[in-house]
Design a protein around this motif. Sequence first.
Motif, PDB file in Angstrom:
ATOM      1  N   TRP A  29       3.838  -2.615   3.724  1.00 23.62           N
ATOM      2  CA  TRP A  29       4.801  -1.552   4.038  1.00 23.62           C
ATOM      3  C   TRP A  29       5.329  -0.884   2.766  1.00 23.62           C
ATOM      4  O   TRP A  29       5.314   0.343   2.647  1.00 23.62           O
ATOM      5  N   LEU A  30       5.780  -1.670   1.791  1.00 20.53           N
ATOM      6  CA  LEU A  30       6.400  -1.112   0.587  1.00 20.53           C
ATOM      7  C   LEU A  30       5.393  -0.374  -0.295  1.00 20.53           C
ATOM      8  O   LEU A  30       5.779   0.538  -1.047  1.00 20.53           O
ATOM      9  N   SER A  31       4.131  -0.760  -0.227  1.00 28.05           N
ATOM     10  CA  SER A  31       3.121  -0.146  -1.099  1.00 28.05           C
ATOM     11  C   SER A  31       2.956   1.344  -0.824  1.00 28.05           C
ATOM     12  O   SER A  31       2.393   2.072  -1.649  1.00 28.05           O
ATOM     13  N   ARG A  32       3.465   1.826   0.300  1.00 27.46           N
ATOM     14  CA  ARG A  32       3.324   3.245   0.656  1.00 27.46           C
ATOM     15  C   ARG A  32       4.355   4.128  -0.040  1.00 27.46           C
ATOM     16  O   ARG A  32       4.267   5.358   0.017  1.00 27.46           O
ATOM     17  N   TYR A  33       5.354   3.533  -0.676  1.00 23.88           N
ATOM     18  CA  TYR A  33       6.494   4.303  -1.161  1.00 23.88           C
ATOM     19  C   TYR A  33       6.502   4.459  -2.674  1.00 23.88           C
ATOM     20  O   TYR A  33       6.619   3.480  -3.414  1.00 23.88           O
ATOM     21  N   GLY A  34       6.397   5.723  -3.114  1.00 30.03           N
ATOM     22  CA  GLY A  34       6.614   6.029  -4.511  1.00 30.03           C
ATOM     23  C   GLY A  34       5.385   5.921  -5.390  1.00 30.03           C
ATOM     24  O   GLY A  34       4.274   5.623  -4.936  1.00 30.03           O
ATOM     25  N   GLU A  35       5.638   6.162  -6.668  1.00 26.22           N
ATOM     26  CA  GLU A  35       4.579   6.187  -7.671  1.00 26.22           C
ATOM     27  C   GLU A  35       4.879   5.156  -8.754  1.00 26.22           C
ATOM     28  O   GLU A  35       5.669   4.245  -8.569  1.00 26.22           O
ATOM     29  N   GLY A  36       4.195   5.321  -9.898  1.00 23.69           N
ATOM     30  CA  GLY A  36       4.388   4.396 -11.005  1.00 23.69           C
ATOM     31  C   GLY A  36       3.544   3.146 -10.847  1.00 23.69           C
ATOM     32  O   GLY A  36       2.803   2.967  -9.879  1.00 23.69           O
ATOM     33  N   SER A  37       3.670   2.256 -11.828  1.00 23.82           N
ATOM     34  CA  SER A  37       2.901   1.006 -11.803  1.00 23.82           C
ATOM     35  C   SER A  37       3.624  -0.047 -12.624  1.00 23.82           C
ATOM     36  O   SER A  37       4.521   0.255 -13.410  1.00 23.82           O
ATOM     37  N   VAL A  38       3.250  -1.289 -12.399  1.00 25.80           N
ATOM     38  CA  VAL A  38       3.625  -2.383 -13.300  1.00 25.80           C
ATOM     39  C   VAL A  38       2.313  -2.923 -13.848  1.00 25.80           C
ATOM     40  O   VAL A  38       1.412  -3.280 -13.080  1.00 25.80           O
ATOM     41  N   ASP A  39       2.189  -2.952 -15.163  1.00 23.26           N
ATOM     42  CA  ASP A  39       0.911  -3.239 -15.809  1.00 23.26           C
ATOM     43  C   ASP A  39       0.950  -4.587 -16.528  1.00 23.26           C
ATOM     44  O   ASP A  39       1.984  -4.976 -17.075  1.00 23.26           O
TER      45      ASP A  39
END
Length: 286
Positions: A29-39
């Motif tokens: 569910w949460l993966s659909r919201y917003g941009e960006g990344s944690v690398d």
Amino acid sequence: MKMVHHQFNVVEKYGFNGPATPLPDIVEWLSRYGEGSVDLIKNSETGIAHVTLNQVKKKNCLSGKMMVDFYHIVEDLEQWTDGKGIILSGAGGTFCSGGDLDVVRQIANPESGFKMASLMHYTLNKLKNLPLISVCFISGAGAIGGGAEVATACDYRLMSNEPNTKIGFVHSKMGIAPAWGGLLRLVDIVGSRQALDLLLSARLLSCDEACSINLVDSQIDSLDSVNVWLQDKVKFDKESIRAIKLTLSACSEKNRALTELEQRLFAPTWGCAANREMLRRAIKHK
């Protein structure tokens, strides 16, 4: 038994009473919201992993997608047998400005708040309990709101002494309570009286102020210096470091009922009238 009964009564009266959602469903569910990344970059020679919050245009605030990335990275690090330490920092020179307000506005209701809090609780508690020594570098615009909660999940906090670099728990200013385990960890770090003052005042602390109450461990100038600092901390045998950290984690782990209590008391504040007004006014950064 009396404590458990008391917590049940508190939740029943003030908290969110809905059912818990399985973590895989929250992740999807949460993966659909917003941009960006944690690398993630792991260096098996030094045993140090670099975890970078990366949404520079929004001061590395955490979107739903980034929360999911963070979850997967911590799961990965749990299996990293060559590891000794973790450096958590933000891309572009700023650590983390909290939750992504554009995402927050889309999921501003108690049920969604409880699901989001459940995933971040799990991720940050697991980060805290990994058999790796973790340090965050608070730089740039600093660690604000949820960013301050993320910082408390690390074993050490190092901070730039730049004038605009601050750390602050601004939740009450936003009409909410801490959601990601930060309240419990903050009490462990600075004590209940100091934690209460920081949470009620929502004040932003400089490096010197944060060091004076032991919220931050030391002032440091650059990410390269953080790397040198951590390498010195983890210079001895990997197995002894991991054994020490695991033992300390077992000693300090909070009652799980308390962590769920924090989530359930937070949820009704998420999307309440006061929170919506603060979101409309974008008050967090003022």
